[in-house]
Write an enzyme that holds these catalytic residues in place. Structure first.
Site, PDB file in Angstrom:
ATOM      1  N   HIS A 259       0.845  -1.205   0.000  1.00 19.61           N
ATOM      2  CA  HIS A 259       0.000   0.000   0.000  1.00 19.61           C
ATOM      3  C   HIS A 259       0.881   1.257   0.000  1.00 19.61           C
ATOM      4  O   HIS A 259       0.600   2.228   0.694  1.00 19.61           O
ATOM      5  CB  HIS A 259      -0.928   0.010   1.215  1.00 19.61           C
ATOM      6  N   ASP A 322      -0.389  -4.788   5.962  1.00 17.10           N
ATOM      7  CA  ASP A 322      -1.433  -5.644   5.391  1.00 17.10           C
ATOM      8  C   ASP A 322      -1.323  -5.754   3.872  1.00 17.10           C
ATOM      9  O   ASP A 322      -0.720  -4.931   3.203  1.00 17.10           O
ATOM     10  CB  ASP A 322      -2.816  -5.100   5.755  1.00 17.10           C
ATOM     11  N   GLU A 323      -1.928  -6.797   3.342  1.00 15.77           N
ATOM     12  CA  GLU A 323      -2.241  -6.997   1.930  1.00 15.77           C
ATOM     13  C   GLU A 323      -1.049  -6.829   0.990  1.00 15.77           C
ATOM     14  O   GLU A 323      -1.124  -6.175  -0.048  1.00 15.77           O
ATOM     15  CB  GLU A 323      -3.381  -6.054   1.514  1.00 15.77           C
ATOM     16  N   ASN A 324       0.052  -7.451   1.333  1.00 13.53           N
ATOM     17  CA  ASN A 324       1.210  -7.484   0.440  1.00 13.53           C
ATOM     18  C   ASN A 324       1.081  -8.706  -0.455  1.00 13.53           C
ATOM     19  O   ASN A 324       1.157  -9.845   0.016  1.00 13.53           O
ATOM     20  CB  ASN A 324       2.494  -7.550   1.276  1.00 13.53           C
ATOM     21  N   GLU A 374      -1.386  -9.126   9.867  1.00 13.91           N
ATOM     22  CA  GLU A 374      -0.302  -9.714   9.086  1.00 13.91           C
ATOM     23  C   GLU A 374       1.072  -9.505   9.716  1.00 13.91           C
ATOM     24  O   GLU A 374       2.037 -10.175   9.331  1.00 13.91           O
ATOM     25  CB  GLU A 374      -0.299  -9.134   7.663  1.00 13.91           C
TER      26      GLU A 374
END
Length: 686
Positions: A259, A322-324, A374
């Protein structure tokens, strides 16, 4: 409660009898939110007049004087009374004060600060006692909610309240990266948070769509990564001071390693892939991610956090995590070789490597980290706080391993759920598989207002008043959970929030006026009061949105959990629970159905003059059809006549069709109309 029937009513009575908070029926009539730990009404009233003055004693620090001054102004604004006392200070002297506020010591904005207070109102005097000034701030908000009126004027009921929060962390996340929010938006929401005793603003300040904080040592962060929409350091300090005066700490979030596109617009050398980067205009999960194998990455981040950590006094800083998706890492031969050389087996382990190099930098600047679930890994220091956003499994894992945890799963305000859904989401449900000591590591929760589909114009209507339900869940006792009474108090709270400057109602009227193209908004208001935006994931699938997409349509003016629709649904539930004998409910239902039946012709006239409304024309027609079916079902219910099978089949088919959204909005009364039809047909299960 979707179905408030006889059984639910019985359960409500049991709750009144067993809950310490709801021990007296008369106490339930108070519009307090969050509901205090203990409320004991006494006889009598304290009558408010222009002679009302306040005295502050103890060792309160400075914030309590400004808070008491704001309290006087709020009382004056609501009552029209001209108080002689203006701005309180340590030098203020009031003769025969009506209210004494005592704080034992200044409260520090840190985790587990004492926020308890005792408020005693008698017919002759008011006393607010707290161990800290922050506890006194919480008590002031309760005191203001007690204000009532009768034919003789304004008064406070005689009452003794002892109160303290259930959880020490009661937060609201506001995303300002995807759509930038000006300072005045942040401040008015801080006022709302303070009124509901929330104490952490989680400020999401960087993401793929924009970097929002001035960094003087790295000027290209905002110079190239913000579109010119960012907060200067003086503005940041102003917001922090504003929050501090209201007993709220400000925790910044700088999301990394993923992000992070906006970082690389000005500093591409720290990304895991070469090339030109530009601010992302769409929503979702994107590939750009910091290069954890580049030693210069940590020099760069050290330089950034040295400046930023001095700007934010909060003991915590959120690093996201988050969200890698790992795509850049997996496509980079140098990074793959580094992983092989250092025995790093996968992307998750590589992110742990990155975090383990970042944490010492933040520790050097005296910051503890918060991150999304995460970040959880065996090397994570126990000083870290894990924020759970995907479910109970990560919360249980983190707490069982000795980490403090805050819950966001179930509190995402951008998913347009009912206030009752958030209200009944408990951070520590009975199903949680943790020991009692581990449960104590769940230190609270955070509502989250992600900003893909909001602007400064409608963000308040997405946060409030539903966030008040989250605030109560995080402050009040676990057994305070009567949904119908929550909604009763929520209505009063929403009105008070508007008085603080929030815009959830007034901005909706402004948006509707624009949609109506200068014509009367009455038919549009009748329509919008019974529709709600589709849920977040349905909206994502409906079309491609970007940061430039218009957020000025009917879906953007419609509010989640509309009050008019909820009241209608309750009326139907009462009618069916009382075997159709409630004449008042009959009259209310008939009046509303008749208005909705006749509204479509007026909407057709308006839509012909305002093309932006054309997408909701099918939904308006469905509302009229539903109302017609409801009126016929009401006739059958009143007369006891039995409808024929063809009418039943056609009605159910029409209702099911009306349940389909249009223009990304959906009707919220179709289930009640269906219940009426089924009841008329002989199904008395309601």
């Amino acid at each position: 409660m979707k179905y408030f029937n006889v059984t639910a009513s019985f359960l409500f009575v049991i709750l009144l009898l067993t809950s310490n908070s709801y021990a007296q029926k008369s106490e339930v009539s108070l519009n307090l939110m969050p509901w205090p730990a203990s409320v004991k009404l006494a006889g009598g009233k304290y009558r408010l007049d222009q002679k009302f003055t306040v005295s502050i004693t103890g060792n309160p620090g400075t914030n309590l004087y400004s808070a008491a001054s704001r309290m006087l102004r709020r009382l004056s604004d609501r009552t029209g009374l001209f108080f002689s006392q203006d701005y309180l200070s340590a030098d203020s002297v009031a003769k025969s004060p009506a209210m004494f506020i005592h704080a034992g010591q200044p409260g520090k904005l840190k985790l587990f600060v004492d926020e308890s207070y005792e408020l005693v109102v008698t017919p002759t005097q008011i006393r607010l006692n707290a161990n800290t000034s922050i506890g006194a701030l919480r008590g002031i908000e309760t005191f203001l909610q007690l204000l009532a009126a009768d034919n003789s004027g304004y008064y406070f009921p005689a009452v003794t309240i002892n109160d303290k929060p259930r959880f020490p962390w009661r937060g609201l996340l506001i995303d300002v990266s995807r759509h930038f929010m000006p300072v005045n938006v942040i401040k008015r929401n801080l006022d709302g948070m303070a009124a509901l005793k929330m104490n952490v603003l989680h400020w999401h300040l960087s993401d793929d769509q924009g970097f929002r904080v001035e960094c003087k040592t790295l000027p290209k962060l905002v110079g190239m990564g913000s579109d010119g929409l960012f907060y200067s350091q003086s503005q940041i300090k102003d917001v922090i001071q504003y929050a501090s005066e209201r007993g709220i700490s400000v925790m910044p979030e700088f999301d990394l390693p993923a992000h992070s596109t906006s970082w690389f617009v000005g500093y591409p050398q720290y990304a895991s892939a070469p090339g030109h980067y530009s601010i992302e205009r769409k929503w979702g999960i994107f590939d750009p991610v910091f290069d954890p194998t580049n030693s210069k990455t940590y020099v760069f981040l050290d330089k950034f956090f040295k400046e930023v950590c001095s700007l934010f006094p909060n003991q915590f800083i959120d690093i996201g995590g988050d969200e890698n998706n790992g795509k850049q890492w997996n496509a980079n031969p140098k990074i793959k070789q580094f992983m092989k050389t250092h025995n790093i087996p996968d992307d998750r382990a590589l992110q742990t490597y990155f975090e383990n190099h970042l944490i010492p930098i933040l520790t050097k600047y005296k910051k503890n980290i918060v991150g999304w679930e995460e970040i959880l890994n065996p090397a994570l220091p126990k000083t870290a706080i894990v924020q759970s956003w995907r479910g109970s499994q990560s919360l249980e894992q983190a707490a069982s391993e000795g980490y403090k945890v805050i819950l966001s799963r179930g509190y995402y305000l951008d998913n347009y759920r009912l206030a009752s859904d958030y209200y009944l989401t408990d951070p520590v449900p009975d199903s949680l598989k943790l020991t009692d000591p581990q449960k104590k590591l769940v230190i609270g929760g955070e509502a989250a207002m992600w900003a893909e589909y909001v602007t400064h114009e409608n963000i308040d209507s997405r946060i409030w008043p539903r966030n008040a339900a989250v605030a109560e869940r995080l402050w009040s006792s676990k057994n305070v959970k009567n949904v119908k009474d929550m909604y009763r108090r929520l209505k009063a709270v929403s009105f008070e929030l508007e008085g603080l400057g929030l815009t959830q109602k007034k901005n909706q009227l402004m948006m509707l006026s624009r949609l109506a193209n200068g014509y009367s908004i009455k038919p549009l208001l009748n329509f919008i009061n019974v529709v709600s935006p589709v849920d977040l994931y349905s909206r994502v699938k409906s079309r491609t949105y970007t940061s430039y997409s218009p957020l000025t349509r009917a879906v953007d003016a419609a509010i989640p959990d509309p009050e008019a629709a909820r009241d209608f649904n309750y009326s139907v539930d009462r009618l069916l629970a009382d075997n159709a004998s409630d004449k008042n409910s009959v009259n209310v239902i008939r009046k509303k159905l008749t208005a909705w039946k006749n509204n479509d012709s007026k909407m057709e006239w308006l839509i012909a003059r305002s093309p932006i409304l054309k997408e909701i024309q099918p939904v308006s027609k469905h509302l009229s059809e539903l109302a017609s079916i409801g009126l016929q079902a009401l006739h059958y219910i009143e007369t006891g006549a039995k409808p024929d099978d063809d009418w039943m089949k056609e009605s159910i088919l029409t209702i099911d069709q009306a349940a389909q959204p249009g223009g990304e909005i959906k009707l919220t009364i179709f289930s009640s109309i269906k219940k009426m039809v089924e009841y008329a047909g002989g199904n008395n299960r309601y």
